[in-house]
Motif scaffolding. Structure first.
Motif, PDB file in Angstrom:
ATOM      1  N   ALA A 260       0.832  -1.106  -0.162  1.00  0.00           N
ATOM      2  CA  ALA A 260       0.124   0.020   0.047  1.00  0.00           C
ATOM      3  C   ALA A 260       0.859   1.170  -0.213  1.00  0.00           C
ATOM      4  CB  ALA A 260      -1.020   0.026   1.154  1.00  0.00           C
ATOM      5  N   ILE A 261       1.901   1.385   0.716  1.00  0.00           N
ATOM      6  CA  ILE A 261       2.516   2.481   1.092  1.00  0.00           C
ATOM      7  C   ILE A 261       4.143   2.513   0.497  1.00  0.00           C
ATOM      8  CG2 ILE A 261       3.760   3.930   2.999  1.00  0.00           C
ATOM      9  CD1 ILE A 261       1.528   3.508   4.615  1.00  0.00           C
ATOM     10  N   SER A 262       4.771   1.376   0.733  1.00  0.00           N
ATOM     11  CA  SER A 262       6.189   1.311   0.442  1.00  0.00           C
ATOM     12  C   SER A 262       6.369   1.202  -0.986  1.00  0.00           C
ATOM     13  CB  SER A 262       6.755   0.232   1.107  1.00  0.00           C
ATOM     14  OG  SER A 262       6.593   0.083   2.443  1.00  0.00           O
ATOM     15  N   TRP A 263       5.074   0.880  -1.887  1.00  0.00           N
ATOM     16  CA  TRP A 263       5.147   1.004  -3.122  1.00  0.00           C
ATOM     17  C   TRP A 263       5.511   2.276  -3.684  1.00  0.00           C
ATOM     18  CZ3 TRP A 263      -0.340   0.556  -6.045  1.00  0.00           C
ATOM     19  CH2 TRP A 263      -0.047   0.495  -7.375  1.00  0.00           C
ATOM     20  N   PHE A 264       5.136   3.117  -2.903  1.00  0.00           N
ATOM     21  CA  PHE A 264       5.484   4.594  -3.495  1.00  0.00           C
ATOM     22  C   PHE A 264       6.853   5.321  -2.582  1.00  0.00           C
ATOM     23  CE2 PHE A 264       1.216   3.628  -4.290  1.00  0.00           C
ATOM     24  CZ  PHE A 264       1.172   3.705  -5.826  1.00  0.00           C
ATOM     25  N   ALA A 265       6.705   4.763  -1.178  1.00  0.00           N
ATOM     26  CA  ALA A 265       7.422   5.464  -0.292  1.00  0.00           C
ATOM     27  C   ALA A 265       8.908   4.887  -0.511  1.00  0.00           C
ATOM     28  CB  ALA A 265       6.962   5.435   1.145  1.00  0.00           C
ATOM     29  N   ASP A 266       9.104   3.684  -0.863  1.00  0.00           N
ATOM     30  CA  ASP A 266      10.397   3.125  -0.868  1.00  0.00           C
ATOM     31  C   ASP A 266      11.219   3.713  -2.036  1.00  0.00           C
ATOM     32  OD1 ASP A 266       9.757   1.425   1.464  1.00  0.00           O
ATOM     33  OD2 ASP A 266      10.713  -0.395   0.107  1.00  0.00           O
ATOM     34  N   PRO A 267      10.529   3.994  -3.160  1.00  0.00           N
ATOM     35  CA  PRO A 267      11.159   4.486  -4.415  1.00  0.00           C
ATOM     36  C   PRO A 267      11.467   6.110  -4.018  1.00  0.00           C
ATOM     37  CG  PRO A 267       9.174   3.379  -5.279  1.00  0.00           C
ATOM     38  CD  PRO A 267       9.500   3.434  -3.927  1.00  0.00           C
ATOM     39  N   ILE A 268      10.682   6.772  -3.102  1.00  0.00           N
ATOM     40  CA  ILE A 268      11.198   8.197  -2.788  1.00  0.00           C
ATOM     41  C   ILE A 268      12.274   8.055  -1.793  1.00  0.00           C
ATOM     42  CG2 ILE A 268      10.051   9.928  -1.543  1.00  0.00           C
ATOM     43  CD1 ILE A 268       7.288   9.747  -2.985  1.00  0.00           C
ATOM     44  N   TYR A 269      12.130   7.167  -0.807  1.00  0.00           N
ATOM     45  CA  TYR A 269      13.158   7.511   0.172  1.00  0.00           C
ATOM     46  C   TYR A 269      14.460   6.575  -0.054  1.00  0.00           C
ATOM     47  CZ  TYR A 269       9.986  10.179   3.030  1.00  0.00           C
ATOM     48  OH  TYR A 269       8.933  11.182   3.331  1.00  0.00           O
ATOM     49  N   PHE A 270      14.247   5.544  -0.817  1.00  0.00           N
ATOM     50  CA  PHE A 270      15.392   4.538  -1.231  1.00  0.00           C
ATOM     51  C   PHE A 270      15.590   4.222  -2.843  1.00  0.00           C
ATOM     52  CE2 PHE A 270      13.306   2.203   2.706  1.00  0.00           C
ATOM     53  CZ  PHE A 270      13.798   2.933   3.381  1.00  0.00           C
ATOM     54  N   GLY A 271      14.957   4.725  -3.575  1.00  0.00           N
ATOM     55  CA  GLY A 271      15.177   4.758  -4.990  1.00  0.00           C
ATOM     56  C   GLY A 271      14.876   3.516  -5.436  1.00  0.00           C
ATOM     57  N   HIS A 272      14.112   2.448  -4.983  1.00  0.00           N
ATOM     58  CA  HIS A 272      13.648   1.151  -5.392  1.00  0.00           C
ATOM     59  C   HIS A 272      12.360   0.528  -4.994  1.00  0.00           C
ATOM     60  CE1 HIS A 272      15.093  -0.931  -1.905  1.00  0.00           C
ATOM     61  NE2 HIS A 272      16.039  -0.200  -2.053  1.00  0.00           N
ATOM     62  N   TYR A 273      11.888  -0.326  -5.636  1.00  0.00           N
ATOM     63  CA  TYR A 273      10.204  -0.815  -5.108  1.00  0.00           C
ATOM     64  C   TYR A 273      10.660  -1.897  -3.849  1.00  0.00           C
ATOM     65  CZ  TYR A 273       7.991   1.102  -8.866  1.00  0.00           C
ATOM     66  OH  TYR A 273       7.328   2.043  -9.760  1.00  0.00           O
ATOM     67  N   PRO A 274       9.823  -2.066  -3.045  1.00  0.00           N
ATOM     68  CA  PRO A 274      10.048  -2.987  -1.864  1.00  0.00           C
ATOM     69  C   PRO A 274      10.327  -4.398  -2.697  1.00  0.00           C
ATOM     70  CG  PRO A 274       7.986  -2.095  -1.684  1.00  0.00           C
ATOM     71  CD  PRO A 274       8.422  -1.662  -2.887  1.00  0.00           C
ATOM     72  N   GLU A 275      11.134  -5.037  -1.830  1.00  0.00           N
ATOM     73  CA  GLU A 275      11.648  -6.777  -2.301  1.00  0.00           C
ATOM     74  C   GLU A 275      10.356  -7.573  -2.445  1.00  0.00           C
ATOM     75  OE1 GLU A 275      13.687  -8.890  -4.108  1.00  0.00           O
ATOM     76  OE2 GLU A 275      14.433  -7.087  -3.392  1.00  0.00           O
ATOM     77  N   SER A 276       9.445  -7.340  -1.537  1.00  0.00           N
ATOM     78  CA  SER A 276       8.260  -8.150  -1.535  1.00  0.00           C
ATOM     79  C   SER A 276       7.362  -8.007  -2.778  1.00  0.00           C
ATOM     80  CB  SER A 276       7.526  -7.950  -0.268  1.00  0.00           C
ATOM     81  OG  SER A 276       6.977  -6.543  -0.364  1.00  0.00           O
ATOM     82  N   MET A 277       7.446  -6.774  -3.296  1.00  0.00           N
ATOM     83  CA  MET A 277       6.418  -6.532  -4.384  1.00  0.00           C
ATOM     84  C   MET A 277       7.205  -7.167  -5.759  1.00  0.00           C
ATOM     85  SD  MET A 277       4.881  -2.826  -3.908  1.00  0.00           S
ATOM     86  CE  MET A 277       3.854  -2.783  -5.132  1.00  0.00           C
ATOM     87  N   ARG A 278       8.655  -6.952  -5.612  1.00  0.00           N
ATOM     88  CA  ARG A 278       9.292  -7.265  -6.646  1.00  0.00           C
ATOM     89  C   ARG A 278       9.243  -8.702  -6.894  1.00  0.00           C
ATOM     90  NH1 ARG A 278      10.552  -4.864 -11.259  1.00  0.00           N
ATOM     91  NH2 ARG A 278      11.572  -3.077 -10.284  1.00  0.00           N
ATOM     92  N   LYS A 279       9.161  -9.525  -5.648  1.00  0.00           N
ATOM     93  CA  LYS A 279       9.143 -10.858  -5.763  1.00  0.00           C
ATOM     94  C   LYS A 279       7.889 -11.544  -6.353  1.00  0.00           C
ATOM     95  CE  LYS A 279       9.856 -14.678  -2.368  1.00  0.00           C
ATOM     96  NZ  LYS A 279       9.784 -14.811  -1.075  1.00  0.00           N
ATOM     97  N   GLN A 280       6.804 -10.576  -6.071  1.00  0.00           N
ATOM     98  CA  GLN A 280       5.286 -11.403  -6.272  1.00  0.00           C
ATOM     99  C   GLN A 280       4.965 -10.781  -7.876  1.00  0.00           C
ATOM    100  OE1 GLN A 280       1.933 -10.755  -3.812  1.00  0.00           O
ATOM    101  NE2 GLN A 280       0.551 -10.416  -5.524  1.00  0.00           N
ATOM    102  N   LEU A 281       5.637  -9.717  -8.111  1.00  0.00           N
ATOM    103  CA  LEU A 281       5.086  -8.968  -9.535  1.00  0.00           C
ATOM    104  C   LEU A 281       6.015  -9.159 -10.580  1.00  0.00           C
ATOM    105  CD1 LEU A 281       3.792  -5.850  -8.035  1.00  0.00           C
ATOM    106  CD2 LEU A 281       2.164  -7.800  -8.767  1.00  0.00           C
TER     107      LEU A 281
END
Ligand code: PNW
Length: 476
Positions: A260-281
């Protein structure tokens, strides 16, 4: 418990939900005008044609804000009032600009600090028709950048800009479930267009890039002279494990927030998507180019937090379907022991659980390094409110308690947990067009009588926030 001396508090609204006057002063159509015209999309068959008539009642709305003691007001600009067709080479509508310039002048004269959302879902329909709106990265991000620049230039007095409201809703509800405009979904019972397994992730990515471009423009061309700040508003619920003894449920709680959140916030704060999303998608989640990372990483001056509710989370077994967007889990209002998370409201997705607010404030702060947070929305509907008499409606003790519980949970997060929360906007200043639920669901601290000239009646909750914040905000 207490809140910092300079804490901002007030109320929030959004253009399409309150303005009405959809043809006034040269406004062009937005995707919500088009969506509302499709039979079956809005619960009561309504639309924002009149809404609260706020476009014509700016003075009345400002008087209302003053009368309830607000220090700040968050509202959004209807892009299609500024550029009726929407694009960077399309004509600009000076009347639309003048309207918001005057509104901001009047707010400031009344001692109320404006927080402006550039886009609260109502993208010009012209852009959806021309090139598929949010789906077209090159065109959409260039057009949003242009529109943002027009607004930064026009309203130098605004010191708090929010690029997008809840990109999760635009992406998932607009392009997966089809519950929101533009209503694209692979579910053929609802619509014959769309690819729910891919489009939401493309839209989310494009919104992030557009956010990054607008922030770059603000920081390079306006911030040095105007001295304001800019960020994005994300929505997310708190999570509790369905079975606290099951590590898979505990893990699924974090995964739910990541989707819900890190999908957008991880790129903004870290520069990449969350590992859990990359793994599933996998490759259905777009890749970041180095240029995009440079735009998006570090692009928040503050974190805008919309928060309403909490869920118990139960992990699912097996491979999730291609259109799964939650992270292969179930969201529930009851846990393994049969405990209920909170009382029912008029919104199927919302049950009050204030402890979750404190927990989520802490979760975000830990993950993102204690950023400055503005709570840009928080509030509740009330079961059956629409069927009550006016005498009953204005005695909205349920909402008074909701705000009391949630604001105190936030104050504890601030003074006891070190969370850097600096503002709070209650949703909403008044009852308004509640999207797919039409006018049947009311979130306002002010009752709006849609049958009698949109007359406003402040509820008990409208007056409850000032004494609450007065008691919590430190004097020095
Ligand atoms: C927010 N859901 O949206 C919006 O920013 C407001 O415009 C809206 O009026 C408010 O919450 C109350 O609903 C949401 O279905 C709408 O999970 C729906 C959901 C979440 C947020």
């Amino acid at each position: 418990m207490s809140l910092p001396k300079d804490f901002q508090w007030g109320f929030a609204t959004a253009s399409y939900q309150i303005e009405g006057s959809i043809h006034e002063d040269g406004r062009g159509p937005s995707i919500w005008d088009t969506f509302c015209a499709i039979p079956g999309k809005i619960a009561d068959g309504s639309s924002g044609v009149v809404a609260c008539d706020s476009y014509k009642r700016t003075k009345e709305d400002i008087d209302l804000l003053k009368s309830v003691g607000a220090r700040a007001y968050r509202f959004s600009i209807a892009w299609s009032r500024i550029i009726p067709i929407g694009g960077r080479n399309d004509p600009i509508n000076q009347k639309g600009i003048d309207h918001y310039v005057k509104f901001v002048d009047d707010l400031i004269a009344a001692g109320i600090e404006p927080f402006i959302t550039l886009l609260h879902w109502d993208i010009p329909d012209g852009l959806d028709k021309r090139y598929g709106g949010f789906l077209n990265k090159e065109e959409f991000t260039a057009d949003f950048e242009h529109y943002a620049r027009v607004m930064f230039k026009a309203i130098p007095k605004c010191k708090h800009w929010i690029t997008f409201n809840e990109p999760w809703c635009s992406s998932i509800l607009g392009y997966n479930s089809g519950y929101f405009a533009p209503g694209r979904t692979s579910n053929r019972a609802k619509s014959a267009v769309g690819d729910s397994s891919r489009e939401p992730w493309i839209v989310g990515h494009n919104l992030l890039v557009a956010h990054g471009k607008a922030v770059k423009v603000y920081r390079e061309e306006f911030k040095p002279t105007q001295g304001g700040e800019i960020g994005i508003t994300l929505n997310g619920d708190a999570t509790l494990p369905w079975d606290p003894e099951d590590p898979l449920d505990v893990e699924a709680c974090d995964r739910k927030i990541e989707f819900a959140i890190s999908w957008f916030a991880d790129p903004i704060y870290f520069g990449h998507y969350p590992e859990s999303m990359r793994k599933q998608l996998g490759d259905r989640l777009p890749e970041w180019t180095p240029e995009e990372v440079a735009l998006v990483k570090g692009s928040n001056d503050f974190y805008g937090m919309n928060h309403y509710t909490a869920n118990y989370i139960k992990h699912k077994k097996g491979v999730p379907p291609e259109d799964d967007f939650l992270g292969n889990l179930e969201t529930l209002f009851y846990n393994k022991n049969g405990d209920c998370i909170g009382p029912e409201t008029q919104s199927f997705w919302l049950r009050p659980h204030a402890q979750g607010f404190r927990d989520l404030l802490n979760w975000l702060s830990k993950r993102y390094g204690y950023p400055k947070i503005y709570v840009t929305e928080n509030g509740t509907s009330l079961k059956g409110e629409n069927d009550m008499s006016l005498e009953q409606i204005v005695e909205d003790d349920f909402r008074v308690k909701y705000f009391d519980d949630y604001v105190r949970a936030m104050a504890l997060a601030s003074s006891e947990d070190g969370v850097n929360v600096m503002g709070y906007m209650a949703w909403s200043l008044m009852d308004n067009f509640e999207w797919a639920e039409g006018y049947e669901t009311r979130f306002g601290v002010t009752y709006v009588d849609y049958e009698n000239d949109q007359k406003r009646y402040p509820k008990k909750s409208a007056k409850s926030l000032k004494p609450l914040f007065d008691s919590l905000i430190r004097k020095e």
